[in-house]
Write an enzyme that holds these catalytic residues in place. Structure first.
Site, PDB file in Angstrom:
ATOM      1  N   GLU A 344       0.805  -1.215   0.000  1.00 32.18           N
ATOM      2  CA  GLU A 344       0.000   0.000   0.000  1.00 32.18           C
ATOM      3  C   GLU A 344       0.845   1.275   0.000  1.00 32.18           C
ATOM      4  OE1 GLU A 344      -3.221   0.457  -0.242  1.00 32.18           O
ATOM      5  OE2 GLU A 344      -3.874  -1.624  -0.235  1.00 32.18           O
ATOM      6  N   SER A 345       1.922   1.289   0.795  1.00 37.00           N
ATOM      7  CA  SER A 345       2.661   2.551   0.946  1.00 37.00           C
ATOM      8  C   SER A 345       4.167   2.396   1.047  1.00 37.00           C
ATOM      9  CB  SER A 345       2.174   3.267   2.221  1.00 37.00           C
ATOM     10  OG  SER A 345       2.606   2.539   3.372  1.00 37.00           O
TER      11      SER A 345
END
Length: 443
Positions: A344-345
């Site tokens: 996700e990040s």
């Protein structure tokens, strides 16, 4: 979560705010001594023998001599009589602690505690970590000046609580971070601590306004409004930014405040093109992977990005440790939680998507409300610990309510309802494969 297709949860009731007050010092009460004569049945005045009158006068004088005048009684215990504050040699960090809060608790300088422990302003501390305190000096007094300034201008004050940031305080009160910094003579690197008073509101700024020369016949005055920028003001008046800076003795990096006045010089003969404030590239774009998001969503995403940029966050390695520890505590496979955070990040707590997916676990606000229901408390997605808790809580719930792990992983990306109704989209299948591959790497 980078999608808004998750099932919409019912609105949560607002949580009550609990205010804490400090105990006051006990008051010292002194009463005057008085002589009363018993009332007799006979109300007629009677003569008092001279010897008794003399004795009464002597007694009254002695009593009066033993009374301490009220004006000489201090309202607070003198510093010399107050119990000495014992500073331990070290402090074991617990959940919710901050370096500034620990320093304030023991009457020490935050910068001294940071230096003693080889920490920086943006260093992250963890529960169980031991901080050295012996040898740290006391801070220089300054808070009284802030409180007095606020009282003299009619501005209100806010008492800092554990976990607060300057950016968060500004957002909560609907003002700009630059205004809060100016009102309190702080900078982006300033450290705040629980119990500190922060001035908020419309009083005259504590920082002196920049000296502005008197307008000439060819110039005019402009009163700064909320949201103004120097370049935007220059463009609006058709003059060069350099001329506005020069006329007001400012720099490109100078901070301006609503209510202050600027001198607008006469129009330049050949103004250079100035980029209007509205066309400045935003922190978060409006589209991602071919999708364009509503302006309100993107605006909220930009505000959250600005708050995260102005706040200290854990390093990538530290955030990785936070996610793994949170997963273990909540009964979720740490390798699986790490796979989601990496996909996700890349463990970046400052990451914000155009869909307003926030932080390391990329959780959108509506999903954050759902996660708050799952754990039984309000979660702040801007907080690294709460962000990890929200993401892991959602993963755990998806695993419990999906028919298999693949569908649970797909639900985090596409939304559980969408997956159950339409099946996995092609990009969702790619996402599931990526998560499973990352999980093997972290196992």
């Amino acid at each position: 979560m980078t999608t808004t297709s998750s099932p919409k949860q019912p609105p949560r009731p607002s949580l009550p705010m609990i205010a804490a007050t400090t105990a006051t010092l006990p008051a010292v009460m002194l009463s005057s001594l008085a002589l009363a004569q018993p009332a007799g049945a006979d109300t007629r005045p009677s003569a008092i023998p001279a010897t008794l009158a003399a004795a009464m006068e002597a007694q009254a004088a002695a009593a009066k001599a033993g009374v301490i005048p009220a004006a000489s009684v201090p309202a607070a215990i003198p510093a010399g009589l107050q119990p000495a504050r014992v500073t331990p040699s070290s402090h074991r960090v617990v959940r919710g602690d901050t370096v500034s809060g620990i320093a304030h608790r023991y009457g020490l300088s935050t910068s001294a505690v940071l230096r003693l422990n080889n920490l920086k302003v943006n260093s992250v501390i963890y529960p169980g970590q031991k901080l050295k305190l012996k040898g740290a000096s006391a801070p220089a007094p300054r808070q009284a000046a802030v409180t007095a300034a606020a009282a003299s201008t009619g501005a209100k004050t806010y008492t800092v609580k554990s976990g607060d940031t300057l950016g968060g305080i500004a957002a909560r009160h609907g003002v700009k971070l630059s205004q809060v910094l100016g009102w309190n003579r702080l900078s982006l690197s300033s450290i705040i601590y629980p119990g500190q008073k922060i001035r908020i509101g419309a009083g005259a700024a504590t920082s002196p306004a920049p000296a502005t020369p008197a307008p000439t016949a060819a110039s005019r005055s402009y009163t700064i409004k909320s949201g103004d920028t120097l370049s935007g003001i220059a463009a609006r008046h058709g003059v060069r930014l350099a001329d506005v800076l020069s006329a007001n003795r400012l720099k490109v990096t100078s901070i301006i405040y609503p209510g202050n006045k600027l001198v607008i010089p006469g129009k330049s003969t050949a103004p250079s093109p100035v980029q209007p404030a509205s066309s400045v590239t935003p922190l978060v774009p409006s589209s991602f992977l071919g999708f364009t998001y509503p302006a309100a969503v993107v605006s909220s995403a930009n505000k959250n990005k600005a708050l995260l940029n102005a706040s200290p966050v854990p390093s990538l390695a530290q955030m990785k440790s936070i996610v793994a520890d949170t997963a273990r505590r909540m009964g979720v496979d740490p390798a699986l939680a790490l796979a989601f955070a990496y996909q996700e990040s890349g463990f970046n707590q400052r990451a914000v998507s155009p869909a307003n997916a926030i932080g390391t676990m990329q959780v959108i606000p509506s999903s954050g409300e759902w996660a708050s229901d799952l754990v039984g408390r309000k979660l702040n997605l801007l907080d690294p610990y709460d962000n990890a808790t929200a993401g892991v809580a959602i993963i755990r719930q998806l695993i419990r309510t999906s028919k298999n792990l693949d569908h649970a992983i797909a639900g985090y990306y596409q939304g559980q309802y969408s997956v159950s109704k339409y099946g996995m989209y092609s990009d969702t299948k790619t996402y599931v494969a990526a998560i499973k591959a990352h999980r093997k790497n972290f196992a």
